[in-house]
Write a protein that holds these residues in place. Structure first.
Motif, short mmCIF file in Angstrom:
data_model
loop_
_atom_site.label_atom_id
_atom_site.label_comp_id
_atom_site.label_asym_id
_atom_site.label_seq_id
_atom_site.Cartn_x
_atom_site.Cartn_y
_atom_site.Cartn_z
N GLY A 11 0.78 -1.23 0.00
CA GLY A 11 0.00 0.00 0.00
C GLY A 11 0.80 1.27 0.00
O GLY A 11 2.01 1.29 0.20
N GLY A 99 -6.66 -4.10 -4.09
CA GLY A 99 -6.87 -3.91 -2.66
C GLY A 99 -6.21 -5.05 -1.91
O GLY A 99 -5.68 -5.99 -2.52
N THR A 100 -6.25 -4.99 -0.59
CA THR A 100 -5.58 -6.01 0.22
C THR A 100 -6.21 -7.39 0.03
O THR A 100 -5.51 -8.40 0.02
CB THR A 100 -5.64 -5.61 1.70
OG1 THR A 100 -6.99 -5.24 2.05
CG2 THR A 100 -4.73 -4.41 1.97
N GLU A 178 -14.37 0.97 9.27
CA GLU A 178 -13.06 1.30 8.74
C GLU A 178 -12.84 2.81 8.66
O GLU A 178 -13.57 3.53 7.98
CB GLU A 178 -12.87 0.66 7.36
CG GLU A 178 -11.57 1.03 6.65
CD GLU A 178 -10.32 0.44 7.31
OE1 GLU A 178 -9.30 0.34 6.62
OE2 GLU A 178 -10.38 0.07 8.49
N TYR A 213 -12.74 -5.70 -2.81
CA TYR A 213 -11.32 -5.94 -2.95
C TYR A 213 -10.50 -5.57 -1.71
O TYR A 213 -9.30 -5.81 -1.69
CB TYR A 213 -10.78 -5.16 -4.15
CG TYR A 213 -11.50 -5.49 -5.44
CD1 TYR A 213 -11.47 -6.78 -5.96
CD2 TYR A 213 -12.22 -4.51 -6.11
CE1 TYR A 213 -12.13 -7.10 -7.13
CE2 TYR A 213 -12.89 -4.82 -7.30
CZ TYR A 213 -12.85 -6.10 -7.80
OH TYR A 213 -13.52 -6.42 -8.96
N ASP A 214 -11.15 -5.00 -0.71
CA ASP A 214 -10.44 -4.62 0.51
C ASP A 214 -10.74 -5.61 1.62
O ASP A 214 -11.91 -5.96 1.85
CB ASP A 214 -10.86 -3.21 0.93
CG ASP A 214 -10.16 -2.75 2.19
OD1 ASP A 214 -8.95 -2.48 2.13
OD2 ASP A 214 -10.82 -2.70 3.25
#
Length: 373
Positions: A11, A99-100, A178, A213-214
């Motif tokens: 990131g 994303g992660t 978040e 995607y996170d």
């Protein structure tokens, strides 16, 4: 340990400003001789996790160079080892990591080939010590689907940078938000999670198929009410360096004796790649107070309450106060630096006065070449 490790190190953060222009946050120098990722890697090694994958993407060259030999963290072994996974364009996939969660999803083949039942997921920008075995035992004891390592934030701490967690009297997570603008709780996530390997694969596939995607939003927020999410509270030192202010504060924390002793004098150790450099040299006019000075550095002036990284030259009659000087910086004679972070490979001309005003940290970058470490 019956777990594999995944370190999320791909990131970037706009809060880091120029500091992350040419390097990943996980590669940011810390405490004179370390990188941010060294702490997660050392925790994996000290927890006897034998197989660790580092997922990289943004400005990963410096990070890959740092990870070029796994021996420094004791991952040079016949079974297991250290794996570095960058995005790969294939006939089936033309995306970078979105994303992660997508980063994990694009490496599901590696997860399928593993046999360990659990996965420890950690962020590459955390500075802390933690025995992941303690978290895993807690995870198994509580019968959790996912365990999130949390801590209580200080009253004056900006919690908008973290995931906000609401727990009940049994430490079960009932709500996960978040990076809220205003949080109703002071319990925040440290970015460390434990989950069963097969469940992680299943949740990844479900989420990505629905364009999630996170990891936090696609798994933790999404399943907070339907899966058993447990909170494991850590009460030792932890810091995240995803902003200029937190990066500066984290480094300055290492000027405190109790923090230095905790990381560098108490078992287990923190490991890093070791450069073949001579010890720091202090010439007759050097005056150094309450500072960390790394190897390969030559000091001719005054250094007070500062962190000086590797291969720095401090000229005659220089004064450096409350500042961080990154690797391979040349500081000319009669220079005054205060409340600054001087970028790596900078060349500060003689006689300059560089001061961060009104409590702001000034980032100084006067590059002598394009290489970044």
């Amino acid at each position: 340990m019956k777990a594999i490790g995944i370190i999320l190190a791909g990131g970037n953060s706009a809060r880091m400003k120029e500091l992350s222009n040419k390097r990943a946050i996980a590669a940011m120098p810390v405490a004179g001789s370390f990188r941010s990722i060294d702490f997660a890697l050392s925790n994996m090694s000290n927890s006897h996790i034998q197989k660790v994958a580092v997922l990289t993407q943004y400005n990963s060259r410096s990070l890959h160079e740092h990870l070029s030999s796994s021996k420094w963290w004791d991952f040079g072994r016949k079974q297991g080892g250290l794996y570095t996974f960058a995005p790969t364009i294939t006939t089936d996939n033309s995306f970078w990591y979105r994303g992660t969660l997508d980063a994990i999803y694009q490496n599901l083949d590696w997860l399928r080939e593993c046999h360990e039942p659990y996965v420890v997921i950690a962020s590459g920008d955390g500075v802390y010590k933690l025995d992941y075995n303690d978290v895993l035992n807690y995870h198994i004891e509580k019968g959790a689907d996912i365990t999130v390592v949390v801590r209580k934030a200080a009253e004056d701490e900006d919690t908008s940078r973290f995931g906000s967690v609401v727990v009940n009297e049994e430490n079960r997570i009932t709500e996960f938000e978040e990076k809220p603008l205003k949080s109703s709780t002071n319990v925040v996530s440290t970015g460390v999670y434990i989950i069963r390997r097969r469940l992680l694969m299943e949740l990844c596939e479900e989420a990505v198929n629905e364009d999630q995607y996170d990891f936090v939003r696609g798994v933790l927020v999404r399943y907070a009410e339907t899966k058993k999410l447990m909170a494991y509270t850590m009460d030792t030192y932890w810091s995240n360096i995803a902003s200029v202010e937190s990066y500066y504060k984290t480094n300055m924390d290492f000027l405190k004796k109790d923090v230095r002793d905790y990381f560098f004098r108490q078992h287990p150790d923190i490991y890093s790649k070791v450069d073949d450099l001579p010890p720091a040299k202090y010439n007759p006019r050097a005056v150094v107070k309450n500072s960390l000075v790394a190897s390969g550095t030559i000091v001719n002036g005054q250094v007070d309450n500062s962190i000086i990284f590797k291969k720095v030259y401090v000229g005659d009659n220089c004064v450096i106060k409350n500042s961080i000087i990154l690797n391979d910086v040349h500081i000319g004679d009669n220079t005054y630096i205060e409340n600054c972070i001087v970028e790596a490979h900078s060349s500060i001309h003689a006689g300059q006065r560089l001061v961060g005003e009104n409590g702001e940290i000034k980032i100084v970058s006067q590059q002598k070449n394009e290489a970044y470490n």
